[in-house]
Design a protein around this motif. Structure first.
Motif, PDB file in Angstrom:
ATOM      1  N   CYS A  37      60.978  20.809   8.711  1.00  0.00           N
ATOM      2  CA  CYS A  37      60.071  20.278   9.725  1.00  0.00           C
ATOM      3  C   CYS A  37      58.857  19.565   9.144  1.00  0.00           C
ATOM      4  O   CYS A  37      57.833  19.418   9.815  1.00  0.00           O
ATOM      5  CB  CYS A  37      59.615  21.410  10.637  1.00  0.00           C
ATOM      6  SG  CYS A  37      60.947  22.321  11.429  1.00  0.00           S
ATOM      7  N   PRO A  44      59.332  12.683   9.569  1.00  0.00           N
ATOM      8  CA  PRO A  44      59.812  12.342  10.916  1.00  0.00           C
ATOM      9  C   PRO A  44      61.128  11.579  10.942  1.00  0.00           C
ATOM     10  O   PRO A  44      62.009  11.889  11.753  1.00  0.00           O
ATOM     11  CB  PRO A  44      58.658  11.507  11.482  1.00  0.00           C
ATOM     12  CG  PRO A  44      57.444  12.063  10.814  1.00  0.00           C
ATOM     13  CD  PRO A  44      57.891  12.380   9.408  1.00  0.00           C
ATOM     14  N   ALA A  45      61.296  10.606  10.054  1.00  0.00           N
ATOM     15  CA  ALA A  45      62.541   9.830  10.055  1.00  0.00           C
ATOM     16  C   ALA A  45      63.727  10.698   9.647  1.00  0.00           C
ATOM     17  O   ALA A  45      64.815  10.588  10.222  1.00  0.00           O
ATOM     18  CB  ALA A  45      62.405   8.634   9.107  1.00  0.00           C
ATOM     19  N   GLU A  48      64.645  13.124  12.564  1.00  0.00           N
ATOM     20  CA  GLU A  48      65.390  12.423  13.614  1.00  0.00           C
ATOM     21  C   GLU A  48      66.829  12.159  13.176  1.00  0.00           C
ATOM     22  O   GLU A  48      67.783  12.407  13.936  1.00  0.00           O
ATOM     23  CB  GLU A  48      64.695  11.111  13.956  1.00  0.00           C
ATOM     24  CG  GLU A  48      65.374  10.331  15.078  1.00  0.00           C
ATOM     25  CD  GLU A  48      64.596   9.083  15.430  1.00  0.00           C
ATOM     26  OE1 GLU A  48      64.151   8.966  16.591  1.00  0.00           O
ATOM     27  OE2 GLU A  48      64.424   8.213  14.537  1.00  0.00           O
ATOM     28  N   ARG A  49      66.994  11.683  11.955  1.00  0.00           N
ATOM     29  CA  ARG A  49      68.337  11.385  11.452  1.00  0.00           C
ATOM     30  C   ARG A  49      69.192  12.644  11.363  1.00  0.00           C
ATOM     31  O   ARG A  49      70.384  12.630  11.701  1.00  0.00           O
ATOM     32  CB  ARG A  49      68.221  10.716  10.080  1.00  0.00           C
ATOM     33  CG  ARG A  49      69.557  10.258   9.510  1.00  0.00           C
ATOM     34  CD  ARG A  49      69.346   9.314   8.337  1.00  0.00           C
ATOM     35  NE  ARG A  49      68.704   9.943   7.203  1.00  0.00           N
ATOM     36  CZ  ARG A  49      67.483   9.629   6.758  1.00  0.00           C
ATOM     37  NH1 ARG A  49      66.768   8.696   7.369  1.00  0.00           N
ATOM     38  NH2 ARG A  49      66.983  10.232   5.698  1.00  0.00           N
ATOM     39  N   VAL A  51      68.915  15.486  13.133  1.00  0.00           N
ATOM     40  CA  VAL A  51      69.269  15.949  14.475  1.00  0.00           C
ATOM     41  C   VAL A  51      70.386  15.087  15.059  1.00  0.00           C
ATOM     42  O   VAL A  51      71.326  15.601  15.682  1.00  0.00           O
ATOM     43  CB  VAL A  51      68.023  15.957  15.387  1.00  0.00           C
ATOM     44  CG1 VAL A  51      68.421  16.217  16.836  1.00  0.00           C
ATOM     45  CG2 VAL A  51      67.034  17.020  14.913  1.00  0.00           C
ATOM     46  N   ARG A  52      70.317  13.797  14.858  1.00  0.00           N
ATOM     47  CA  ARG A  52      71.379  12.914  15.349  1.00  0.00           C
ATOM     48  C   ARG A  52      72.711  13.217  14.666  1.00  0.00           C
ATOM     49  O   ARG A  52      73.776  13.206  15.302  1.00  0.00           O
ATOM     50  CB  ARG A  52      70.992  11.450  15.123  1.00  0.00           C
ATOM     51  CG  ARG A  52      69.918  10.965  16.064  1.00  0.00           C
ATOM     52  CD  ARG A  52      69.523   9.525  15.792  1.00  0.00           C
ATOM     53  NE  ARG A  52      68.564   9.050  16.785  1.00  0.00           N
ATOM     54  CZ  ARG A  52      67.937   7.882  16.718  1.00  0.00           C
ATOM     55  NH1 ARG A  52      68.159   7.047  15.695  1.00  0.00           N
ATOM     56  NH2 ARG A  52      67.090   7.529  17.665  1.00  0.00           N
ATOM     57  N   PHE A  99      62.277  16.374  18.674  1.00  0.00           N
ATOM     58  CA  PHE A  99      63.391  15.544  18.219  1.00  0.00           C
ATOM     59  C   PHE A  99      64.706  15.988  18.862  1.00  0.00           C
ATOM     60  O   PHE A  99      65.543  15.158  19.233  1.00  0.00           O
ATOM     61  CB  PHE A  99      63.506  15.583  16.699  1.00  0.00           C
ATOM     62  CG  PHE A  99      62.480  14.739  15.997  1.00  0.00           C
ATOM     63  CD1 PHE A  99      62.533  13.355  16.077  1.00  0.00           C
ATOM     64  CD2 PHE A  99      61.461  15.314  15.265  1.00  0.00           C
ATOM     65  CE1 PHE A  99      61.589  12.555  15.438  1.00  0.00           C
ATOM     66  CE2 PHE A  99      60.517  14.537  14.625  1.00  0.00           C
ATOM     67  CZ  PHE A  99      60.574  13.152  14.719  1.00  0.00           C
ATOM     68  N   ALA A 102      64.722  14.743  22.430  1.00  0.00           N
ATOM     69  CA  ALA A 102      64.953  13.295  22.480  1.00  0.00           C
ATOM     70  C   ALA A 102      66.425  12.946  22.336  1.00  0.00           C
ATOM     71  O   ALA A 102      66.882  11.915  22.845  1.00  0.00           O
ATOM     72  CB  ALA A 102      64.135  12.596  21.392  1.00  0.00           C
ATOM     73  N   GLU A 103      67.180  13.819  21.645  1.00  0.00           N
ATOM     74  CA  GLU A 103      68.618  13.591  21.448  1.00  0.00           C
ATOM     75  C   GLU A 103      69.469  14.357  22.459  1.00  0.00           C
ATOM     76  O   GLU A 103      70.690  14.393  22.350  1.00  0.00           O
ATOM     77  CB  GLU A 103      69.020  13.992  20.029  1.00  0.00           C
ATOM     78  CG  GLU A 103      68.378  13.155  18.938  1.00  0.00           C
ATOM     79  CD  GLU A 103      68.686  11.677  19.078  1.00  0.00           C
ATOM     80  OE1 GLU A 103      69.858  11.354  19.413  1.00  0.00           O
ATOM     81  OE2 GLU A 103      67.782  10.849  18.861  1.00  0.00           O
TER      82      GLU A 103
END
Length: 257
Positions: A37, A44-45, A48-49, A51-52, A99, A102-103
């Protein structure tokens, strides 16, 4: 004998120009991801990647809060107050929750990283601070805690959902804790040895110690470190061995009571 087990890994620990581990190869093999985290690893990038990537493979997502120590990768002890421990957990859980939301994913679990988690395994006050932070954010979150530790007991006493954890690629001492990374035998990288250990953990509830003894373990989830050399091969070997033993693998959030 458990018929279902979760396989977790610490991922998303790269940051900036630095790449740590092989998330793309690990994600198809595991069922739950502990996502850094931004304190001991991650940014942050990368969050996000990661989690996706978890969403694409149907992997459960959990927060992996650590000490604010990028240089030491969160593996150096820090003496913080209980209020600080609580606050850094809330901060990091909240970051990953955003995150995940958001996904379109739920946040499944929380697992403290490195020295932060290791210190809580033995410290009542720290364990209570961690339990309080998770309860304050969302009492439905699963707490991942090493089997037989103070942290596991305190979180159960607090009425939280707990997944008891065992480690596939780390050596054990006779007290049921992990061998220090500074000592020989702390890391196990042979796929066949890891596979045998994991099957025994799940089917017999025991693990061999570094000095040849055995200790009892309870395993709802098995950890494979994403930065261990050859980590994807270790998980694959263990997963195949579990399949042959008649044990299913699935994210802990789908079946853990």
């Amino acid at each position: 004998m458990p018929r279902t087990i979760d396989l977790n890994s610490d991922l998303g620990e790269s940051f900036g120009a630095y790449t740590i581990g092989n998330d793309e190869a690990m994600m198809p093999e595991i069922t739950s991801a502990n996502v850094a985290c931004g304190f001991h690893g991650g940014d942050p990038a990368v969050m996000e990647r990661t989690v996706r990537l978890a969403r694409a493979h149907g992997v459960g997502v959990g927060a992996h809060p650590g000490f604010p120590d990028l240089v030491g990768f969160g593996r150096r002890e820090m003496r913080l107050s209980s209020d600080d421990i609580r606050a850094i957990h809330v901060y990091q859980i909240g970051a990953l929750w955003a995150f995940a939301r958001a996904e379109g994913l739920p946040l499944q679990h929380v697992k403290s990283h490195g020295a932060l988690g290791n210190m809580a395994w033995k410290d009542e006050a720290w364990s209570r601070a961690i339990a309080a932070s998770i309860a304050a954010v969302d009492r439905t979150l699963i707490v991942v805690a090493l089997s037989g530790t103070v942290l596991e007991r305190v979180c159960r006493e607090a009425g939280l959902r707990v997944a008891s954890e065992a480690y596939a690629d780390r050596g054990y001492d006779r007290d049921g804790l992990l061998v220090s990374r500074a000592k020989p035998g702390s890391l196990i990288t042979d796929p066949d040895a890891v596979a045998r250990r994991v099957v025994r953990m799940v089917t017999e509830g025991v693990v061999d110690t570094a000095d040849g003894a055995e200790v009892r373990v309870q395993a709802d989830t098995i950890c494979f470190h994403g930065d261990t050399p050859g980590a994807p091969r270790l998980v694959h070997a263990a997963r195949e061995a579990l399949r042959r033993a008649g044990v299913d693998v699935a994210p802990m959030g789908r079946w853990l009571n």
